[in-house]
Design a protein around this motif. Structure first.
Motif, PDB file in Angstrom:
ATOM      1  N   LEU A   3       0.838  -1.202   0.000  1.00  0.00           N
ATOM      2  CA  LEU A   3       0.000   0.000   0.000  1.00  0.00           C
ATOM      3  C   LEU A   3       0.866   1.244   0.000  1.00  0.00           C
ATOM      4  O   LEU A   3       1.809   1.354   0.786  1.00  0.00           O
ATOM      5  N   ARG A  36      -3.080   3.239  -3.450  1.00  0.00           N
ATOM      6  CA  ARG A  36      -2.673   2.235  -4.434  1.00  0.00           C
ATOM      7  C   ARG A  36      -2.258   0.970  -3.687  1.00  0.00           C
ATOM      8  O   ARG A  36      -1.432   1.018  -2.782  1.00  0.00           O
ATOM      9  N   ASN A  37      -2.862  -0.137  -4.095  1.00  0.00           N
ATOM     10  CA  ASN A  37      -2.543  -1.443  -3.527  1.00  0.00           C
ATOM     11  C   ASN A  37      -1.829  -2.244  -4.610  1.00  0.00           C
ATOM     12  O   ASN A  37      -2.439  -2.623  -5.604  1.00  0.00           O
ATOM     13  N   GLU A  56      -2.446  -0.756  -8.012  1.00  0.00           N
ATOM     14  CA  GLU A  56      -3.833  -0.576  -8.454  1.00  0.00           C
ATOM     15  C   GLU A  56      -4.526   0.496  -7.607  1.00  0.00           C
ATOM     16  O   GLU A  56      -4.456   0.472  -6.379  1.00  0.00           O
ATOM     17  N   VAL A 104      -7.284   1.892  -5.608  1.00  0.00           N
ATOM     18  CA  VAL A 104      -8.400   1.249  -4.914  1.00  0.00           C
ATOM     19  C   VAL A 104      -9.195   2.206  -4.028  1.00  0.00           C
ATOM     20  O   VAL A 104     -10.173   1.786  -3.400  1.00  0.00           O
ATOM     21  N   VAL A 114     -12.965   3.496  -0.262  1.00  0.00           N
ATOM     22  CA  VAL A 114     -12.272   2.430  -0.985  1.00  0.00           C
ATOM     23  C   VAL A 114     -13.285   1.733  -1.884  1.00  0.00           C
ATOM     24  O   VAL A 114     -14.492   1.764  -1.623  1.00  0.00           O
ATOM     25  N   SER A 115     -12.784   1.109  -2.930  1.00  0.00           N
ATOM     26  CA  SER A 115     -13.641   0.381  -3.860  1.00  0.00           C
ATOM     27  C   SER A 115     -14.337  -0.767  -3.140  1.00  0.00           C
ATOM     28  O   SER A 115     -13.867  -1.250  -2.104  1.00  0.00           O
ATOM     29  N   SER A 117     -14.533  -3.814  -3.981  1.00  0.00           N
ATOM     30  CA  SER A 117     -13.695  -5.022  -3.949  1.00  0.00           C
ATOM     31  C   SER A 117     -12.563  -4.929  -2.920  1.00  0.00           C
ATOM     32  O   SER A 117     -12.001  -5.954  -2.526  1.00  0.00           O
ATOM     33  N   SER A 118     -12.239  -3.731  -2.465  1.00  0.00           N
ATOM     34  CA  SER A 118     -11.177  -3.548  -1.470  1.00  0.00           C
ATOM     35  C   SER A 118     -11.716  -3.344  -0.065  1.00  0.00           C
ATOM     36  O   SER A 118     -10.950  -3.275   0.897  1.00  0.00           O
ATOM     37  N   SER A 119     -13.010  -3.252   0.061  1.00  0.00           N
ATOM     38  CA  SER A 119     -13.643  -3.030   1.359  1.00  0.00           C
ATOM     39  C   SER A 119     -13.466  -4.260   2.254  1.00  0.00           C
ATOM     40  O   SER A 119     -13.477  -5.395   1.777  1.00  0.00           O
ATOM     41  N   LYS A 124     -10.825  -5.163   3.973  1.00  0.00           N
ATOM     42  CA  LYS A 124      -9.474  -5.736   3.964  1.00  0.00           C
ATOM     43  C   LYS A 124      -8.479  -4.933   4.801  1.00  0.00           C
ATOM     44  O   LYS A 124      -7.282  -5.193   4.763  1.00  0.00           O
ATOM     45  N   ILE A 163      -7.638  -1.847   4.290  1.00  0.00           N
ATOM     46  CA  ILE A 163      -6.937  -0.861   3.463  1.00  0.00           C
ATOM     47  C   ILE A 163      -7.265   0.563   3.910  1.00  0.00           C
ATOM     48  O   ILE A 163      -6.365   1.402   4.049  1.00  0.00           O
TER      49      ILE A 163
END
Length: 194
Positions: free
Chosen positions: A26, A86-87, A90, A92, A113-114, A116-118, A120, A122
């Motif tokens: 990250l 950025r992960n 990408e 995010v 966060v997106s 798909s990244s929720s 986690k 991030i």
């Protein structure tokens, strides 16, 4: 230009860092004009997911809207700053300093966060890094995150960061569904205890 505080020889730099390493792939990067398309795509792909909580979303309808935001950061008199999350490269999400009050050494933080990244970690890790930067490098002392009371995932991020909940008066900004808002706050001293 920021004026030094009379009693503090270590006054902060004139701007936050352009990049911050978080770890585990990250990193947080200030956007440049070349990021506008990628940022718009990320917002647009997550529009339905984000719409529930972000009232600014309907004002972002094109790459030009994102380009205007990126260009506006450098001209903002209220000191707004944005970091792209950025992960592993990408894009995010985003963490933003929505405002900085230098006289009171306080700042407001926002994030998304997106989908798909929720869930986690991030958002939590990214916010923690920005908070550390603001408290240590920028010498700010008070943090505020405004969040809808019903936005449980966002409230959970703030709670993991050690912020306490404080209801706020109506400031004329309505959530898309008309929910009540609250502030989650922490001081530098409170953060040092975590």
């Amino acid at each position: 230009a920021i004026q030094p505080w009379p009693d503090d020889p270590d006054f902060p730099p004139s701007q936050p860092a352009r990049s911050l390493m978080v770890g585990d792939g990250l990193e947080l990067l200030a956007p440049v004009e070349g990021d506008a398309k990628e940022l718009f795509v990320a917002v647009d792909e997550n529009r339905e997911y984000l719409r529930e909580w972000l009232p600014w979303l309907d004002g972002v309808n094109s790459v030009d809207d994102e380009l205007g935001m990126i260009r506006g950061i450098r001209d903002d008199k209220n000191f707004k700053w944005v970091y792209l999350i950025r992960n592993h490269g990408e894009l995010v999400g985003v963490v933003s300093l929505n405002w900085v009050d230098w006289d009171n050494r306080s700042f407001g933080l926002g994030y998304w966060v997106s989908e798909s990244s929720s869930g986690k970690g991030i958002a939590t890790k990214s916010c923690r890094r920005v908070i550390e930067h603001c408290f240590v490098d920028l010498k700010l002392h008070r943090l505020v995150i405004e969040v809808a009371l019903e936005n449980h995932p966002s409230r959970a991020v703030a709670e993991r960061l050690g912020l306490r909940l404080k209801p706020v008066r109506d400031r004329g900004w309505r959530e898309p569904r008309g929910e009540s808002r609250a502030e989650q706050r922490a001081s530098r001293a409170e953060q040092n205890k975590l």
